[in-house]
Design a protein around this motif. Sequence first.
Motif, PDB file in Angstrom:
ATOM      1  N   PRO A  62     -22.649   7.896   7.031  1.00  7.40           N
ATOM      2  CA  PRO A  62     -23.589   7.010   6.326  1.00  7.40           C
ATOM      3  C   PRO A  62     -24.200   7.702   5.115  1.00  7.40           C
ATOM      4  CG  PRO A  62     -24.643   7.936   8.249  1.00  7.40           C
ATOM      5  CD  PRO A  62     -23.232   8.452   8.269  1.00  7.40           C
ATOM      6  N   ILE A  63     -23.333   8.229   4.231  1.00  9.78           N
ATOM      7  CA  ILE A  63     -23.769   8.999   3.072  1.00  9.78           C
ATOM      8  C   ILE A  63     -23.033   8.489   1.840  1.00  9.78           C
ATOM      9  CG2 ILE A  63     -23.972  11.316   2.063  1.00  9.78           C
ATOM     10  CD1 ILE A  63     -23.794  12.462   4.875  1.00  9.78           C
ATOM     11  N   SER A  64     -23.686   8.447   0.704  1.00 13.81           N
ATOM     12  CA  SER A  64     -23.048   8.000  -0.530  1.00 13.81           C
ATOM     13  C   SER A  64     -22.025   9.026  -1.005  1.00 13.81           C
ATOM     14  CB  SER A  64     -24.091   7.778  -1.624  1.00 13.81           C
ATOM     15  OG  SER A  64     -24.621   9.005  -2.062  1.00 13.81           O
ATOM     16  N   SER A  65     -21.051   8.553  -1.781  1.00 13.05           N
ATOM     17  CA  SER A  65     -20.007   9.443  -2.289  1.00 13.05           C
ATOM     18  C   SER A  65     -20.592  10.531  -3.189  1.00 13.05           C
ATOM     19  CB  SER A  65     -18.951   8.641  -3.051  1.00 13.05           C
ATOM     20  OG  SER A  65     -19.526   7.942  -4.134  1.00 13.05           O
ATOM     21  N   MET A  66     -21.665  10.229  -3.946  1.00 14.39           N
ATOM     22  CA  MET A  66     -22.270  11.232  -4.809  1.00 14.39           C
ATOM     23  C   MET A  66     -22.856  12.389  -3.999  1.00 14.39           C
ATOM     24  SD  MET A  66     -22.070  10.882  -8.089  1.00 14.39           S
ATOM     25  CE  MET A  66     -23.516  11.664  -8.806  1.00 14.39           C
ATOM     26  N   VAL A  67     -23.476  12.083  -2.879  1.00 16.58           N
ATOM     27  CA  VAL A  67     -24.036  13.129  -2.021  1.00 16.58           C
ATOM     28  C   VAL A  67     -22.903  13.955  -1.412  1.00 16.58           C
ATOM     29  CG1 VAL A  67     -25.376  13.576   0.070  1.00 16.58           C
ATOM     30  CG2 VAL A  67     -26.119  11.805  -1.526  1.00 16.58           C
ATOM     31  N   ILE A  68     -21.849  13.286  -0.996  1.00 14.63           N
ATOM     32  CA  ILE A  68     -20.693  13.992  -0.429  1.00 14.63           C
ATOM     33  C   ILE A  68     -20.076  14.916  -1.467  1.00 14.63           C
ATOM     34  CG2 ILE A  68     -18.343  13.685   0.437  1.00 14.63           C
ATOM     35  CD1 ILE A  68     -19.335  11.118   1.798  1.00 14.63           C
ATOM     36  N   LEU A  69     -19.893  14.411  -2.692  1.00 12.67           N
ATOM     37  CA  LEU A  69     -19.317  15.218  -3.764  1.00 12.67           C
ATOM     38  C   LEU A  69     -20.168  16.458  -4.050  1.00 12.67           C
ATOM     39  CD1 LEU A  69     -18.241  12.323  -6.128  1.00 12.67           C
ATOM     40  CD2 LEU A  69     -16.693  13.999  -5.107  1.00 12.67           C
ATOM     41  N   LYS A  70     -21.469  16.301  -3.968  1.00 11.88           N
ATOM     42  CA  LYS A  70     -22.355  17.438  -4.208  1.00 11.88           C
ATOM     43  C   LYS A  70     -22.233  18.486  -3.108  1.00 11.88           C
ATOM     44  CE  LYS A  70     -27.229  18.747  -4.327  1.00 11.88           C
ATOM     45  NZ  LYS A  70     -28.626  18.310  -4.189  1.00 11.88           N
ATOM     46  N   TYR A  71     -22.307  18.071  -1.859  1.00 14.22           N
ATOM     47  CA  TYR A  71     -22.349  19.040  -0.765  1.00 14.22           C
ATOM     48  C   TYR A  71     -20.967  19.544  -0.339  1.00 14.22           C
ATOM     49  CZ  TYR A  71     -27.329  18.400  -0.407  1.00 14.22           C
ATOM     50  OH  TYR A  71     -28.677  18.407  -0.688  1.00 14.22           O
ATOM     51  N   LEU A  72     -19.926  18.967  -0.922  1.00 17.26           N
ATOM     52  CA  LEU A  72     -18.595  19.544  -0.715  1.00 17.26           C
ATOM     53  C   LEU A  72     -18.345  20.742  -1.627  1.00 17.26           C
ATOM     54  CD1 LEU A  72     -16.129  16.541  -0.221  1.00 17.26           C
ATOM     55  CD2 LEU A  72     -16.786  18.270   1.450  1.00 17.26           C
ATOM     56  N   GLN A  73     -19.214  20.952  -2.617  1.00 19.44           N
ATOM     57  CA  GLN A  73     -19.024  22.072  -3.547  1.00 19.44           C
ATOM     58  C   GLN A  73     -18.886  23.417  -2.837  1.00 19.44           C
ATOM     59  OE1 GLN A  73     -21.460  20.075  -7.344  1.00 19.44           O
ATOM     60  NE2 GLN A  73     -22.423  21.643  -6.094  1.00 19.44           N
ATOM     61  N   PRO A  74     -19.829  23.820  -1.982  1.00 21.04           N
ATOM     62  CA  PRO A  74     -19.664  25.113  -1.306  1.00 21.04           C
ATOM     63  C   PRO A  74     -18.501  25.124  -0.321  1.00 21.04           C
ATOM     64  CG  PRO A  74     -21.601  23.957  -0.470  1.00 21.04           C
ATOM     65  CD  PRO A  74     -21.130  23.202  -1.671  1.00 21.04           C
ATOM     66  N   LEU A  75     -18.218  23.963   0.300  1.00 21.25           N
ATOM     67  CA  LEU A  75     -17.109  23.910   1.249  1.00 21.25           C
ATOM     68  C   LEU A  75     -15.774  24.086   0.538  1.00 21.25           C
ATOM     69  CD1 LEU A  75     -16.039  23.481   4.097  1.00 21.25           C
ATOM     70  CD2 LEU A  75     -16.062  21.016   3.663  1.00 21.25           C
ATOM     71  N   PHE A  76     -15.577  23.395  -0.588  1.00 20.00           N
ATOM     72  CA  PHE A  76     -14.343  23.534  -1.346  1.00 20.00           C
ATOM     73  C   PHE A  76     -14.175  24.969  -1.854  1.00 20.00           C
ATOM     74  CE2 PHE A  76     -12.299  19.347  -2.809  1.00 20.00           C
ATOM     75  CZ  PHE A  76     -12.510  18.769  -1.574  1.00 20.00           C
ATOM     76  N   ALA A  77     -15.260  25.558  -2.378  1.00 16.70           N
ATOM     77  CA  ALA A  77     -15.188  26.937  -2.868  1.00 16.70           C
ATOM     78  C   ALA A  77     -14.799  27.887  -1.735  1.00 16.70           C
ATOM     79  CB  ALA A  77     -16.527  27.340  -3.476  1.00 16.70           C
ATOM     80  N   PHE A  78     -15.398  27.682  -0.575  1.00 13.88           N
ATOM     81  CA  PHE A  78     -15.078  28.507   0.596  1.00 13.88           C
ATOM     82  C   PHE A  78     -13.609  28.367   0.987  1.00 13.88           C
ATOM     83  CE2 PHE A  78     -14.472  28.288   5.234  1.00 13.88           C
ATOM     84  CZ  PHE A  78     -14.692  29.618   5.567  1.00 13.88           C
ATOM     85  N   LEU A  79     -13.113  27.128   1.001  1.00 11.23           N
ATOM     86  CA  LEU A  79     -11.731  26.889   1.423  1.00 11.23           C
ATOM     87  C   LEU A  79     -10.723  27.446   0.424  1.00 11.23           C
ATOM     88  CD1 LEU A  79     -12.000  23.252   2.856  1.00 11.23           C
ATOM     89  CD2 LEU A  79     -11.731  25.392   4.136  1.00 11.23           C
ATOM     90  N   ILE A  80     -11.065  27.423  -0.868  1.00  8.42           N
ATOM     91  CA  ILE A  80     -10.167  28.005  -1.876  1.00  8.42           C
ATOM     92  C   ILE A  80     -10.037  29.503  -1.655  1.00  8.42           C
ATOM     93  CG2 ILE A  80      -9.903  28.539  -4.335  1.00  8.42           C
ATOM     94  CD1 ILE A  80     -11.213  25.794  -4.886  1.00  8.42           C
ATOM     95  N   VAL A  81     -11.173  30.178  -1.527  1.00  3.71           N
ATOM     96  CA  VAL A  81     -11.142  31.625  -1.317  1.00  3.71           C
ATOM     97  C   VAL A  81     -10.476  31.959   0.022  1.00  3.71           C
ATOM     98  CG1 VAL A  81     -12.565  33.690  -1.025  1.00  3.71           C
ATOM     99  CG2 VAL A  81     -13.159  32.003  -2.768  1.00  3.71           C
TER     100      VAL A  81
END
Length: 447
Positions: A62-81
């Motif tokens: 129950p979260i907007s796509s903008m909030v998801i896009l924001k809080y995926l930033q550290p997760l994506f960075a973590f997964l890349i590394v």
Amino acid sequence: MVLIPTIKYSVPLGGETFYHATLIQFYSENGISWTNTFLLSGQPIYSPLFDFFILSLSKILPISSMVILKYLQPLFAFLIVLSFSFTAYKMYNVISGFLAGIFVMFSVLFSKIMFTTPEAMILIIIPVLAYFYVAALENKSLKYALISAIFLGLAFLTQTISAIIIFFMLTIFTLIIFIMKKEANFKAYWILMALSLVIASIWWLPIFIKGSYTFQIFISHYLSQLILINKYPEFLGIIPLIFAFIGAFYLTKMKQIKDILILTWLIVVIIFSFIQFLYTPLGAAYILALAIFPLVVMAGIGVQCVRIEGDKRPIYVLTVVILLLGAYYGFGAANSVQPELDSQITVAQWFKSHGDKNLIAISNNSSIDAAIFSISNQSVPYGSQNLKISENLNIKKYLLGKYNTLDIINDNVGYIVLNKNVTNMPYSTVAYENKDFKVFELNKTSI
């Protein structure tokens, strides 16, 4: 580290993220379509997997796509590394994996992996698909070839240009293995090619059948810049580049399949990046980002070559020094990074607080449209709320100031966003301005 700017700012960091937020909203309201009529040209968008992924999360949570896009930033960075480190570890050893992750922080790429974009997603995928393809060749295993093909197919659906370059790189790599009289497993290659293209065709085949394959995408200032040759070391990271030269000598002597892959990968991608000098700078940063993985792997190997009469202690000392320097550069980048569309974001935030959502806001910049719509849900000509209106709306007339109050009423236009150097517009007052833009509020007064 990436949690620092994520908490610091109320919006996502990447300008392209706002474009995708708008696409996600379009899909949410109108369903999946092979022709996206809300873009400027009415042409199909590029690879959709990223948008579908975010859309799915917004439906599940129950979260907007903008909030998801924001809080995926550290997760994506973590997964890349993690993808870089784990793949380097599986291909070589623990030190190689550890250093591969640290060396990422010395490159320009580290500032860019903080953005939640398809490019970040594909950087998670490609090291893994390359590892499984090497495993398929080394072990003559069709199982690994299938896994690699699935990942490549997903890459085609995530960021097609990058996937095409990786596909060509793997093709050249396979031919080199054959020429060097290694036991190249061509069955693995045919599986890789066939299955990945079948997966890609799920989205692309209907588009090509329709004959519509001109793309309109958000182009950030970062992506449209020409990267001069003398800037390549700074982009890739000077320190990892130095150790990569040492590692390259080691790899040329070993000549194992994985060594040939790393060398081929780096050389092919660098050559592909030269296309910016022949045609357009668009995509040069995308292409060079693909060179970071083989570079950091090669650099990690180079560090392990620094020995004194077989003594490995210099390697451990260097590793600690690199870790400390990497942390210094990493925290510095995380503290200094700012949202790419700072001025556009403040305009969008003004619309969120003061804009009449029933009126259309016109601008001369598609990135502002994306920011305004995704942050404030203000009506814009290319937003999903105004598909029927946008078909007949003469935007150029408003941007040139050649409109009257009857046009304003009939078109339901309430605002025009222009560069700050524009002093005035007909039948309007300046409602807001910042360092780059002015918002003109139109007045529906009689002529």
